[in-house]
Design a protein around this motif. Structure first.
Motif, mmCIF file in Angstrom:
data_model
loop_
_atom_site.group_PDB
_atom_site.id
_atom_site.type_symbol
_atom_site.label_atom_id
_atom_site.label_comp_id
_atom_site.label_asym_id
_atom_site.label_seq_id
_atom_site.Cartn_x
_atom_site.Cartn_y
_atom_site.Cartn_z
ATOM 1 N N PHE A 44 -7.754 -0.233 5.586
ATOM 2 C CA PHE A 44 -6.669 -1.137 5.977
ATOM 3 C C PHE A 44 -5.365 -0.762 5.268
ATOM 4 C CE2 PHE A 44 -9.770 -4.879 6.937
ATOM 5 C CZ PHE A 44 -10.061 -4.301 8.168
ATOM 6 N N ALA A 45 -5.455 -0.503 3.972
ATOM 7 C CA ALA A 45 -4.254 -0.158 3.208
ATOM 8 C C ALA A 45 -3.624 1.129 3.729
ATOM 9 C CB ALA A 45 -4.602 -0.029 1.723
ATOM 10 N N ASP A 46 -4.470 2.090 4.114
ATOM 11 C CA ASP A 46 -3.970 3.376 4.612
ATOM 12 C C ASP A 46 -3.198 3.234 5.917
ATOM 13 O OD1 ASP A 46 -4.968 4.758 2.476
ATOM 14 O OD2 ASP A 46 -6.779 5.451 3.503
ATOM 15 N N LEU A 47 -3.434 2.159 6.653
ATOM 16 C CA LEU A 47 -2.703 1.948 7.906
ATOM 17 C C LEU A 47 -1.224 1.642 7.652
ATOM 18 C CD1 LEU A 47 -5.331 -0.136 9.916
ATOM 19 C CD2 LEU A 47 -4.725 2.270 10.209
ATOM 20 N N GLY A 48 -0.878 1.365 6.393
ATOM 21 C CA GLY A 48 0.518 1.171 6.034
ATOM 22 C C GLY A 48 1.214 2.455 5.608
ATOM 23 N N ASN A 49 0.488 3.566 5.556
ATOM 24 C CA ASN A 49 1.109 4.851 5.241
ATOM 25 C C ASN A 49 2.009 5.301 6.389
ATOM 26 O OD1 ASN A 49 -0.196 5.156 2.769
ATOM 27 N ND2 ASN A 49 -1.971 6.170 3.693
ATOM 28 N N THR A 50 3.066 6.016 6.061
ATOM 29 C CA THR A 50 3.932 6.546 7.122
ATOM 30 C C THR A 50 3.176 7.511 8.031
ATOM 31 O OG1 THR A 50 4.694 8.253 5.580
ATOM 32 C CG2 THR A 50 6.053 6.288 5.779
ATOM 33 N N ALA A 51 2.189 8.222 7.467
ATOM 34 C CA ALA A 51 1.424 9.171 8.271
ATOM 35 C C ALA A 51 0.642 8.482 9.375
ATOM 36 C CB ALA A 51 0.471 9.961 7.374
ATOM 37 N N ALA A 52 0.286 7.215 9.169
ATOM 38 C CA ALA A 52 -0.449 6.465 10.189
ATOM 39 C C ALA A 52 0.482 5.653 11.071
ATOM 40 C CB ALA A 52 -1.457 5.532 9.514
ATOM 41 N N ALA A 53 1.477 5.004 10.477
ATOM 42 C CA ALA A 53 2.315 4.073 11.236
ATOM 43 C C ALA A 53 3.443 4.749 11.998
ATOM 44 C CB ALA A 53 2.895 3.024 10.279
ATOM 45 N N LEU A 54 4.056 5.766 11.401
ATOM 46 C CA LEU A 54 5.224 6.386 12.034
ATOM 47 C C LEU A 54 4.911 7.042 13.375
ATOM 48 C CD1 LEU A 54 8.209 6.603 11.490
ATOM 49 C CD2 LEU A 54 7.800 8.779 10.324
ATOM 50 N N ALA A 89 15.696 1.882 7.917
ATOM 51 C CA ALA A 89 16.197 0.913 6.948
ATOM 52 C C ALA A 89 15.135 0.499 5.942
ATOM 53 C CB ALA A 89 16.730 -0.325 7.675
ATOM 54 N N VAL A 90 13.858 0.694 6.269
ATOM 55 C CA VAL A 90 12.785 0.262 5.365
ATOM 56 C C VAL A 90 12.894 0.933 3.997
ATOM 57 C CG1 VAL A 90 10.295 0.294 4.971
ATOM 58 C CG2 VAL A 90 11.196 -0.478 7.166
ATOM 59 N N PRO A 91 12.858 2.279 3.923
ATOM 60 C CA PRO A 91 12.994 2.873 2.579
ATOM 61 C C PRO A 91 14.361 2.636 1.955
ATOM 62 C CG PRO A 91 13.038 4.574 4.282
ATOM 63 C CD PRO A 91 12.639 3.297 4.961
ATOM 64 N N GLY A 120 6.298 -1.277 0.024
ATOM 65 C CA GLY A 120 6.745 -0.340 1.046
ATOM 66 C C GLY A 120 5.727 -0.147 2.149
ATOM 67 N N HIS A 121 4.435 -0.143 1.779
ATOM 68 C CA HIS A 121 3.387 0.029 2.787
ATOM 69 C C HIS A 121 3.364 -1.137 3.771
ATOM 70 C CE1 HIS A 121 2.010 3.268 0.229
ATOM 71 N NE2 HIS A 121 1.069 3.571 1.103
ATOM 72 N N ALA A 122 3.481 -2.359 3.237
ATOM 73 C CA ALA A 122 3.459 -3.534 4.114
ATOM 74 C C ALA A 122 4.669 -3.540 5.039
ATOM 75 C CB ALA A 122 3.427 -4.816 3.277
ATOM 76 N N ALA A 123 5.836 -3.153 4.518
ATOM 77 C CA ALA A 123 7.041 -3.112 5.340
ATOM 78 C C ALA A 123 6.958 -2.017 6.394
ATOM 79 C CB ALA A 123 8.270 -2.903 4.455
ATOM 80 N N ALA A 176 6.803 -10.773 0.698
ATOM 81 C CA ALA A 176 8.234 -10.489 0.674
ATOM 82 C C ALA A 176 8.591 -9.370 1.651
ATOM 83 C CB ALA A 176 8.673 -10.112 -0.738
ATOM 84 N N SER A 177 7.732 -8.369 1.738
ATOM 85 C CA SER A 177 7.977 -7.281 2.692
ATOM 86 C C SER A 177 7.903 -7.773 4.128
ATOM 87 C CB SER A 177 6.956 -6.154 2.475
ATOM 88 O OG SER A 177 7.224 -5.473 1.274
#
Length: 205
Positions: A44-54, A89-91, A120-123, A176-177
């Motif tokens: 689940f946490a890895d789904l917040g990586n840019t490699a997965a979400a972008l 805008a996220v980063p 950052g991952h959640a955002a 917050a994210s």
């Protein structure tokens, strides 16, 4: 805006060590000891990586632009551009906030590090998957829109749970994210609705 006010409240409480921060620590202990298996939480946490979400957002951008151009629309670019700007805008927002608040990490593999608020991952997950849904919704039938929206909400809840369960973030880092991401997605959705109304007006004219 309500989401922005909630983010400001969270940031103030974390920076000042207020009651919400104490509650956050207690909530973290409860969630970190939950029954969610560690391998599942890591996934689940890895789904917040840019490699997965972008890539998901890029595919949605390309498909929405292609459909609009195929339909002969002159203004095919505003909504995809808005989604891309929101992602960029996220980063740009998260990195300075992390450095300014400099929150220590929760107990876990990153406990000796700092700069955890906001997540950052959640955002990344919220904006990438959320913007993809906003771009695709006008192209889908009514029967598919609601299930897709529910799926993305659940997906982001899973990302947040995974980040906390694995000790990568405190709960309020994630919340917050989501507040910040909601503001960015609100802007994307507003432009998307404006463009849809513009197309309807042009067709009626």
């Amino acid at each position: 805006m309500t989401l922005l006010a909630l983010f400001a409240l969270c940031a103030w409480q974390i920076a000042a060590g207020g009651p919400l921060r104490s509650f956050d620590v207690r909530l973290d202990r409860a969630l970190a000891g939950s029954a969610l298996p560690s391998p599942t939480a890591e996934l689940f946490a890895d789904l917040g990586n840019t490699a997965a979400a972008l890539p998901v957002l890029v595919l949605a951008l390309a498909y929405a632009a292609w459909r609009a151009r195929r339909a002969g629309m002159a203004r095919w670019w505003p909504a995809p551009l808005a989604a891309a700007v929101a992602m960029a805008a996220v980063p740009a927002l998260i990195a300075p906030l992390k450095a300014m608040i400099d929150r220590p990490g929760p107990p876990g593999p990153l406990a000796d590090q700092s700069g955890f608020f906001p997540s950052g991952h959640a955002a990344t997950a919220a904006v990438a998957y959320g913007a993809a849904v906003l771009l695709l919704s006008p192209l889908l039938g009514q029967r598919l829109r609601r299930p897709l929206l529910v799926a993305v909400v659940l997906l982001n809840l899973c990302v947040g749970a995974g980040l906390v369960r694995r000790g990568y973030h405190w709960p309020l880092d994630v919340v917050a994210s989501w507040c910040l991401s909601g503001c960015l997605l609100w802007a994307v959705g507003l432009l998307s609705r404006f463009e849809a109304n513009h197309r309807l007006g042009s067709s009626a004219g």
